[in-house]
Design a protein around this motif. Structure first.
Motif, PDB file in Angstrom:
ATOM      1  N   SER A 244      -7.067   1.379   5.815  1.00  0.00           N
ATOM      2  CA  SER A 244      -5.709   1.690   6.996  1.00  0.00           C
ATOM      3  C   SER A 244      -4.268   1.409   5.967  1.00  0.00           C
ATOM      4  O   SER A 244      -3.618   1.984   5.986  1.00  0.00           O
ATOM      5  CB  SER A 244      -5.506   0.600   7.902  1.00  0.00           C
ATOM      6  OG  SER A 244      -5.540  -0.573   7.586  1.00  0.00           O
TER       7      SER A 244
ATOM      8  N   LYS B 127       1.382  -2.374  12.763  1.00  0.00           N
ATOM      9  CA  LYS B 127       1.511  -1.055  13.631  1.00  0.00           C
ATOM     10  C   LYS B 127       3.321  -1.127  14.496  1.00  0.00           C
ATOM     11  O   LYS B 127       3.641   0.487  14.919  1.00  0.00           O
ATOM     12  CB  LYS B 127       0.939  -0.639  14.042  1.00  0.00           C
ATOM     13  CG  LYS B 127      -0.566  -0.528  14.073  1.00  0.00           C
ATOM     14  CD  LYS B 127      -1.670   0.221  15.165  1.00  0.00           C
ATOM     15  CE  LYS B 127      -2.592   0.745  14.044  1.00  0.00           C
ATOM     16  NZ  LYS B 127      -4.061   1.231  14.563  1.00  0.00           N
TER      17      LYS B 127
ATOM     18  N   ASP C 199      -4.249   3.785  19.051  1.00  0.00           N
ATOM     19  CA  ASP C 199      -2.101   4.869  18.478  1.00  0.00           C
ATOM     20  C   ASP C 199      -1.659   3.342  19.854  1.00  0.00           C
ATOM     21  O   ASP C 199      -2.112   3.104  20.430  1.00  0.00           O
ATOM     22  CB  ASP C 199      -2.051   5.407  19.101  1.00  0.00           C
ATOM     23  CG  ASP C 199      -2.617   6.664  18.876  1.00  0.00           C
ATOM     24  OD1 ASP C 199      -3.191   7.412  18.334  1.00  0.00           O
ATOM     25  OD2 ASP C 199      -2.722   6.239  17.152  1.00  0.00           O
TER      26      ASP C 199
END
Lengths: 262, 376, 325
Positions: free
Chosen positions: C270, C139, A17
């Protein structure tokens, strides 16, 4: 065949993360594992394979701080001959073009037939440095290469286009090729091999050594600047099916049936 | 790269070899591959210049060390195999899956490509004490990479904490500070990585106070017991602890297991470390159990082919897998459950149940699962 | 009046979809900056291309030269440098594609213009152009600002702007090619089509895509069984092909195949852009992934956050049971 391979140390964020750091312009590196950029690893392997076939030398170039030495040693352990690390606090936050300028300054002193870089860095995703480097050095280039065939003073490069189509080109050497993943199967660098490679000297070059000034590098030398990273917000979110694998599968198969898909 | 036979002879004292062939005779993998320990020693004696990349069979070895066990001259042919493996490791020309497992162990502290910070995801909502630096506990439960990350093996970790808590034991785990014991990396021939992992792990462990370490896996047990140079803590495999607890009447069983259960000795617990009785004691203490002994048991146990780095390697052989033979033998003797005490045996035997067409006929259960089912 | 150049990308005689997406994005931006859109059409025998984009731009600069028939970064760079120096557009858009990534970075250096690559949006902030792009495999989103410069170059990610024709009638300006000689140091040899294997995933109604989350080649048969139960075809993301676990003809994504099945089941994928670009258009998308934050859940209709090793066999059983009843 004298080759130069540009490699970069990047964080492995595949399973992690990520958090934005306090500057807002990069992610927090705490707890992340670092490794060589995947595409650069393939580029290095390609150079080593060419060296095994045709003889020659492989020189590694990295722009980075002392922690990049780990990545360099991995490359030396795999069979690269020499390494140069470009390190200066002024280099920080260089954009793609500025990075290419810094690397070009180190390369222009060297003798080379072929320069290989990864096609993309997994951290910033720029896909920029390779072709920019070629332009600065005034040599031809080809990006997204999935196959190389060295011929007399030329390289036949296959470039990967969308849909699996390949574009085949003949390019005069010296040239820059940016290498796509999957071109080969990278070898392993053992821990003992890396330790042995620590005995090889890594040449260090600062901004001054490269004949650059602070207006040419870093933020000052960049024409683009990153401002405010943010975590993507999924505006459309999938309807999540709760429950154990058994329960969720039951519900899902029901949904598929309703939609006439089963 | 090459390895000189003469060097191996000297380093491994191979000149004592009388070529009796007991090693190959006992090598489980020689049944189904070109691996021939006796021949490798023979070639070394002839001062052959080995080109290890040409010897694909050295990757079939599960490092069960039966060859070393059986040698009347105390020679260890398995070490010849490891030397050849090391040579290939140093050349970098290993299979991609092996490369990935090695690199992952280096980068993430586990061979499965998983993130270090997800090592304790298996805990979920359960209350599991994680030892803080400088603190102490009576028992350090060394969970291991398979139990931390593999969904099937996570059941073992969950069962373990239930049992430890139920027995009132003051225990803790290292949490995300735990890192791969690297035993399999050693067996793959990556000595440098093993030494590095050893050093780091001992550095980490020095930050805590505990007299006893208990492992899920016989591989971790083997490494910490035999290879890690330390005198601070005792190392036990969980079956040894359970056996102790049963004798001390701290493990109280409620309920029954009225099934025919046999036991498969894992090579790294049995053959390599002579722990045969404690697992049997635990199983035979389970109420209602009908315990059956396999013919090939204890030192003669048939290797499941999970060790020696084999979890990351496809066999080249098309012959029947040893794990399938094991399953078939167990079915033939009427067993309903094969009890195991090693995560790799569990995974390979479960796979073999499917590939041998015995799904529904026999189950593979770890001893910790069987015990966990019968304690509060 | 700020001019926005859009380089028309064509390949083997056809204009690629990303071109119309870029023209749409350019027109959208033009309204915020008092701008006009100029389509730059280079090629050999460009009449057909000109016709196709006439409704999408205010102006078309058409350069007809046999040396421009097939994309060649050096030739196209020479042409663009000449045009950009002559017309001084505020912004030049090029696709972030196999062609664009070969061209834009060296073009930007030659012009000494700032470049932002793989942008998924272009906005105006305080009168200044801001390019939005992603980092760290999708991300993280980043806003990129540009220093004052005679011009800016951006490469645009495919599928960022749903194409919308603008009801314009472009003024066509035929321009002479500035090229004088063959590019001897970089010669096009041929195109090689992707080998057609035994599977054509673009024809399947149901696809089950497997990604990095599968962890091990040995787990793929389990997913194949699910595909079989559904009557679908197994597909995959790039890393699976790079690892040699499945053949290239099963790859879905920007460097593989683009598919539009009735159902796309993404297992352990993903949802990085390179993959989703190839399957976003599927009618129903279902994702199974351990990571609840995986980008795939942003494009899927339904999702299960869980361990695919448990979900896939369970789902297979449920489907089989449903079909049997």
């Amino acid at each position: 065949m004298d080759m130069i391979v540009c490699i970069k140390r990047v964080p492995d964020t595949a399973e992690s993360d990520v958090k934005i750091d306090s500057s807002g312009r990069d992610i927090d590196h705490e707890g992340l594992a670092f490794t060589v950029n995947e595409a650069d690893n393939y580029a290095l392997e390609e150079a080593l394979l060419i060296k095994e076939k045709l003889g020659g030398t492989v020189t590694l170039i990295t722009m980075g701080g002392r922690e990049s030495d780990d990545t360099i040693r991995m490359g030396l352990a795999k069979g690269a001959d020499t390494a140069i690390r470009l390190d200066d606090p002024a280099f920080a936050e260089s954009d793609g073009a500025a990075t290419a300028k810094i690397i070009a300054s180190a390369i222009k002193e060297l003798q080379y037939d072929l320069i290989l870089t990864g096609c993309m860095a997994s951290d910033n995703g720029f896909t920029q440095v390779g072709p920019a480097l070629a332009e600065i050095l005034s040599i031809p280039h080809a990006a997204m290469v999935t196959k190389t065939e060295l011929k007399e003073n030329k390289v036949r490069a296959s470039r990967e286009l969308e849909g699996g189509l390949l574009e085949v080109l003949d390019i005069d050497l010296p040239a820059v090729l940016t290498i796509q993943t999957g071109i080969n199967e990278p070898r392993y660098a053992s821990i003992m091999g890396i330790a042995k490679a620590s005995k090889k000297e890594i040449a260090l070059k600062s901004m001054g050594d490269l004949g650059l000034n602070e207006n040419e590098v870093g933020q000052k030398g960049s024409k683009t600047r990153i401002d405010k990273l943010s975590l993507p917000v999924q505006d459309k979110i999938a309807e999540l099916i709760p429950g154990t694998p058994e329960e969720a599968s039951e519900k899902l198969s029901g949904i598929l049936k309703e939609r006439g898909l089963v | 790269m090459a390895v000189e036979g003469a060097v191996l002879c000297k380093e491994l004292a191979l000149f004592e070899c009388i070529q009796c062939g007991r090693c190959t005779g006992g090598c489980p993998v020689s049944l189904r591959s070109a691996l021939n320990p006796r021949k490798l020693v023979y070639e070394a004696l002839l001062n052959t210049r080995f080109v290890p990349v040409e010897k694909a069979e050295i990757w079939e070895c599960t490092t069960c060390a039966t060859c070393a066990e059986r040698c009347p001259k105390n020679i260890r042919p398995v070490d010849v195999i490891l030397a050849l493996r090391s040579d290939i490791i140093e050349s970098g020309r290993v299979k991609p899956a092996v490369r990935d497992a090695l690199e992952s162990t280096f980068m993430h502290g586990n061979p499965w490509g998983r993130a270090r910070e997800k090592r304790i995801e298996w805990i979920g909502d359960a209350k599991v004490p994680i030892l803080e630096e400088g603190s102490e506990t009576d028992l350090l439960y060394y969970v291991g990479c398979a139990a931390s990350y593999d969904p099937r093996i996570q059941n073992l970790a969950k069962g373990m904490i239930k049992i430890l808590q139920g027995a009132g034991i003051k225990y803790a785990i290292l949490g995300n500070a735990e890192s791969c014991c690297a035993n399999e990396m050693n067996e793959l021939g990556e000595k440098g990585l093993f030494e590095m992992a050893q050093e780091k792990n001992l550095e980490t462990l020095a930050k805590y106070q505990f007299p006893l370490m208990m492992t899920t896996s016989p591989h971790c047990y083997h490494a910490f017991l035999n290879d890690y140079p330390q005198q601070k803590f005792e190392v036990l495999h969980y079956t040894q602890l359970f056996s102790r607890l049963i004798r001390e009447e701290k493990l109280v069983f409620t309920g029954e297991l009225p099934k025919k259960v046999t036991y498969h000795d894992p090579c790294f617990l049995g053959k390599r470390n002579k722990v045969f009785d404690e697992p049997r004691h635990v199983l035979q203490s389970l109420p209602g159990i009908d315990y059956l002994e396999m013919d090939r048991s204890r030192e003669r146990s048939l290797c499941c082919e999970g060790g020696g780095g084999r979890m990351w390697m496809e066999s080249e052989s098309t012959e029947e897998r040893l794990a399938e033979i094991r399953v078939k033998d167990a079915v033939a003797m009427g067993a309903e459950i094969i009890a195991v005490s090693c995560p790799f045996c569990l995974l390979t035997l479960e796979d073999a149940v499917k590939t041998s067409g015995n799904e529904g006929k026999i189950e593979i259960r770890d001893i910790v699962e069987l015990v966990s089912d019968l304690v509060e | 009046m700020k001019e926005i150049f859009v380089l028309i990308e064509h390949r083997q005689g056809k204009i690629r979809d990303v071109t119309f997406e870029m023209l749409t994005g350019a027109n959208k931006l033009a309204t915020s900056i008092d701008g006009n859109v100029t389509a730059v059409v280079c090629g050999s025998d460009v009449g057909g291309y000109v016709e196709k984009v006439a409704g999408w731009a205010h102006k078309i600069i058409a350069i007809d030269d046999s040396k421009l028939k097939d994309f060649n970064a050096d030739a196209y760079q020479q042409v663009l440098v000449s045009l950009i120096q002559a017309h001084k557009p505020y912004l030049t858009l090029i696709a972030q594609s196999g062609f664009g990534s070969d061209l834009a970075p060296s073009l930007a250096v030659e012009l000494d213009y700032p470049l932002a690559t793989d942008c998924y949006d272009l906005q105006v902030d305080g009168g200044a152009l801001v390019a939005l792009r992603q980092m760290y495999g999708g991300k993280v989103n980043a806003r990129v600002f540009f220093n004052d410069s005679p011009g800016i170059i951006c490469t645009v990610r495919a599928a960022s702007f749903p194409p919308e024709e603008s009801n314009l009638t472009a003024e066509v300006i035929k321009t002479d090619s500035p090229l004088t000689e063959e590019m001897a140091y970089r010669q096009f040899v041929e195109y090689v089509e992707a080998a057609v294997g035994d599977v054509d995933i673009t024809q399947a109604d149901i696809l089950v895509g497997v990604g990095r989350g599968i962890k091990d080649k040995d787990n793929i048969p389990m997913v194949q069984e699910l595909a079989d139960a559904l009557g679908g075809v197994l597909a995959c993301s790039r890393p699976i092909v790079d690892a040699g676990w499945l053949a290239k003809d099963r790859q879905v994504g920007s460097s593989g195949r683009t598919v539009k099945p009735k159902l796309y089941l993404a297992i352990g994928i993903s949802g990085a852009f390179q993959h989703t670009a190839g399957m976003k258009a599927a009618e129903t998308i279902i994702a199974v992934n351990k990571d609840g934050n995986a980008p795939i859940f942003g494009i899927a209709d339904y999702g299960i956050v869980g361990d695919l090793m448990k979900v896939v066999p369970a789902l297979k059983e449920k489907i089989k049971a449903l079909k049997a009843s």
